[in-house]
Design a protein around this motif. Sequence first.
Motif, PDB file in Angstrom:
ATOM      1  N   LEU A 133     105.819  96.536   0.946  1.00  0.00           N
ATOM      2  CA  LEU A 133     105.248  96.012  -0.142  1.00  0.00           C
ATOM      3  C   LEU A 133     106.209  94.988  -0.911  1.00  0.00           C
ATOM      4  N   LYS A 134     107.208  95.339  -0.658  1.00  0.00           N
ATOM      5  CA  LYS A 134     108.562  94.489  -1.370  1.00  0.00           C
ATOM      6  C   LYS A 134     108.439  93.216  -0.401  1.00  0.00           C
ATOM      7  N   ALA A 135     108.424  93.159   0.996  1.00  0.00           N
ATOM      8  CA  ALA A 135     108.071  92.079   1.882  1.00  0.00           C
ATOM      9  C   ALA A 135     107.011  91.243   1.501  1.00  0.00           C
ATOM     10  N   GLN A 136     105.850  92.005   1.235  1.00  0.00           N
ATOM     11  CA  GLN A 136     104.446  91.112   0.802  1.00  0.00           C
ATOM     12  C   GLN A 136     104.703  90.302  -0.181  1.00  0.00           C
ATOM     13  N   LYS A 137     105.455  90.953  -1.267  1.00  0.00           N
ATOM     14  CA  LYS A 137     105.482  90.269  -2.338  1.00  0.00           C
ATOM     15  C   LYS A 137     106.426  89.104  -2.316  1.00  0.00           C
ATOM     16  N   ALA A 138     107.495  89.394  -1.673  1.00  0.00           N
ATOM     17  CA  ALA A 138     108.431  87.835  -1.438  1.00  0.00           C
ATOM     18  C   ALA A 138     107.421  86.828  -0.867  1.00  0.00           C
ATOM     19  N   ILE A 139     106.626  87.048   0.248  1.00  0.00           N
ATOM     20  CA  ILE A 139     105.921  86.283   1.046  1.00  0.00           C
ATOM     21  C   ILE A 139     104.774  85.667   0.175  1.00  0.00           C
ATOM     22  N   ASP A 140     104.051  86.489  -0.618  1.00  0.00           N
ATOM     23  CA  ASP A 140     103.101  86.039  -1.625  1.00  0.00           C
ATOM     24  C   ASP A 140     103.711  85.150  -2.702  1.00  0.00           C
ATOM     25  N   ARG A 141     104.960  85.364  -2.886  1.00  0.00           N
ATOM     26  CA  ARG A 141     105.465  84.480  -4.091  1.00  0.00           C
ATOM     27  C   ARG A 141     105.585  82.840  -3.704  1.00  0.00           C
ATOM     28  N   LEU A 142     105.971  82.979  -2.113  1.00  0.00           N
ATOM     29  CA  LEU A 142     106.238  81.445  -1.623  1.00  0.00           C
ATOM     30  C   LEU A 142     104.975  81.034  -0.980  1.00  0.00           C
ATOM     31  N   GLN A 143     103.831  81.901  -0.926  1.00  0.00           N
ATOM     32  CA  GLN A 143     102.604  81.502  -0.311  1.00  0.00           C
ATOM     33  C   GLN A 143     102.771  80.799   1.052  1.00  0.00           C
ATOM     34  N   VAL A 144     103.277  81.878   1.846  1.00  0.00           N
ATOM     35  CA  VAL A 144     103.490  81.442   3.156  1.00  0.00           C
ATOM     36  C   VAL A 144     102.225  81.794   3.826  1.00  0.00           C
ATOM     37  N   ARG A 145     101.188  80.877   4.000  1.00  0.00           N
ATOM     38  CA  ARG A 145      99.811  81.242   4.674  1.00  0.00           C
ATOM     39  C   ARG A 145      99.710  81.582   6.038  1.00  0.00           C
ATOM     40  N   THR A 146     100.850  81.096   6.848  1.00  0.00           N
ATOM     41  CA  THR A 146     100.805  81.219   8.146  1.00  0.00           C
ATOM     42  C   THR A 146     101.061  82.351   9.233  1.00  0.00           C
ATOM     43  N   LEU A 147     101.692  83.458   8.043  1.00  0.00           N
ATOM     44  CA  LEU A 147     102.082  84.390   8.725  1.00  0.00           C
ATOM     45  C   LEU A 147     101.073  85.701   8.609  1.00  0.00           C
ATOM     46  N   SER A 148     100.710  86.237   9.674  1.00  0.00           N
ATOM     47  CA  SER A 148      99.757  87.257   9.888  1.00  0.00           C
ATOM     48  C   SER A 148     100.048  88.749   9.231  1.00  0.00           C
ATOM     49  N   SER A 149     101.166  89.164   9.365  1.00  0.00           N
ATOM     50  CA  SER A 149     101.573  90.305   8.923  1.00  0.00           C
ATOM     51  C   SER A 149     103.067  90.349   8.815  1.00  0.00           C
ATOM     52  N   VAL A 150     103.509  90.991   7.788  1.00  0.00           N
ATOM     53  CA  VAL A 150     105.067  91.415   7.483  1.00  0.00           C
ATOM     54  C   VAL A 150     105.633  92.497   8.595  1.00  0.00           C
ATOM     55  N   ARG A 151     104.703  92.928   9.426  1.00  0.00           N
ATOM     56  CA  ARG A 151     105.089  93.952  10.813  1.00  0.00           C
ATOM     57  C   ARG A 151     105.386  93.083  11.822  1.00  0.00           C
ATOM     58  N   ALA A 152     105.156  91.618  11.756  1.00  0.00           N
ATOM     59  CA  ALA A 152     105.262  90.821  12.927  1.00  0.00           C
ATOM     60  C   ALA A 152     106.725  90.933  13.325  1.00  0.00           C
ATOM     61  N   LYS A 153     107.305  90.931  14.593  1.00  0.00           N
ATOM     62  CA  LYS A 153     108.425  90.765  15.049  1.00  0.00           C
ATOM     63  C   LYS A 153     108.750  89.345  14.809  1.00  0.00           C
ATOM     64  N   ALA A 164     110.912  80.000   6.784  1.00  0.00           N
ATOM     65  CA  ALA A 164     110.017  80.528   5.622  1.00  0.00           C
ATOM     66  C   ALA A 164     110.601  81.935   5.206  1.00  0.00           C
ATOM     67  N   ILE A 165     110.844  82.930   6.273  1.00  0.00           N
ATOM     68  CA  ILE A 165     111.263  84.101   6.151  1.00  0.00           C
ATOM     69  C   ILE A 165     112.727  84.211   5.432  1.00  0.00           C
ATOM     70  N   ALA A 166     113.429  83.364   6.096  1.00  0.00           N
ATOM     71  CA  ALA A 166     114.994  83.172   5.652  1.00  0.00           C
ATOM     72  C   ALA A 166     115.007  82.754   4.247  1.00  0.00           C
ATOM     73  N   ILE A 167     114.067  81.977   3.735  1.00  0.00           N
ATOM     74  CA  ILE A 167     114.012  81.561   2.351  1.00  0.00           C
ATOM     75  C   ILE A 167     113.402  82.587   1.595  1.00  0.00           C
ATOM     76  N   ALA A 168     112.498  83.460   2.161  1.00  0.00           N
ATOM     77  CA  ALA A 168     111.705  84.362   1.091  1.00  0.00           C
ATOM     78  C   ALA A 168     113.071  85.620   1.043  1.00  0.00           C
ATOM     79  N   ARG A 169     113.677  85.768   2.078  1.00  0.00           N
ATOM     80  CA  ARG A 169     114.911  86.736   1.997  1.00  0.00           C
ATOM     81  C   ARG A 169     115.704  86.317   0.667  1.00  0.00           C
ATOM     82  N   ALA A 170     116.158  85.238   1.071  1.00  0.00           N
ATOM     83  CA  ALA A 170     116.931  84.565  -0.210  1.00  0.00           C
ATOM     84  C   ALA A 170     116.433  84.695  -1.831  1.00  0.00           C
TER      85      ALA A 170
END
Length: 264
Positions: A133-153, A164-170
């Motif tokens: 949920l925490k990861a999805q919130k960070a991804i949604d905040r930056l509207q990363v549309r091309t990522l299918s799942s936060v469970r993707a390797k 985009a993931i590195a920026i979302a982590r920051a």
Amino acid sequence: MGRGAPPAHLRVSGIHKRFGGVHALRGIDFEVARGEVMALVGDNGAGKSTLMKVLAGAYAADEGQFFIDELPVSINSPQDATAQGIQIVYQDLALCENLDVAANLSLGAEPVKPGWGFLPRPLRPIDDLAMELKAQKAIDRLQVRTLSSVRAKVGGLSGGQRQAIAIARAVGADSSVVMLDEPTAALGVAQTRQVLDVVKRLRDTGHAVIYISHNMRDIFEVSDRICVLRHGANVATWNACETTTDEIVVAMTRGLDDGAPHAA
């Protein structure tokens, strides 16, 4: 700061850094506001990376002052920088390819399940749902549309998705200042577009963004202001809409003819 410019969120004054006989930073003044992308440009050896590492606490400045919202702060270590809300995304991204997106976004700060307080924190079971949920919130905040799942390797993601993931982590680290080191280097056209869109959304979320790049097209697309360094010193700061690529390149390579900085 010029007329009408937003107040600085992060400001540094008179920063010096020496490495033996090399005077890498010579009295640097620099600032960036919330909701602003400040580009930091200069030829190799101009002091860009050294300044970023000083701001990130990787190097301690020899002289100078740091301010957050005009209050003096100390930045002498990465822990100090993190405590002040400053995060850096290095060019190598430092992602773990064998882990999924959610695990990367929580790396080192994984949420743990309640009721296991009798164990040392490293031994407590990870709360996978909370991490997701925490990861999805960070991804949604930056509207990363091309990522299918936060469970993707992460190992299976494109270069643009990884950036985009590195920026979302920051962003997920409760940051207010995010520094990006060559975020579009070695990316194709479509992936570069992805990353530039994320940078714009990062600005729209109220972050102060410092953007290092050699790509002038990218700089002029995302930046509000452009700060030029040369030989470890300030040359000029311009509003991006009031200068040109030619003017920036001349300032980077030759400095200014009149010897006086142009302040935006």
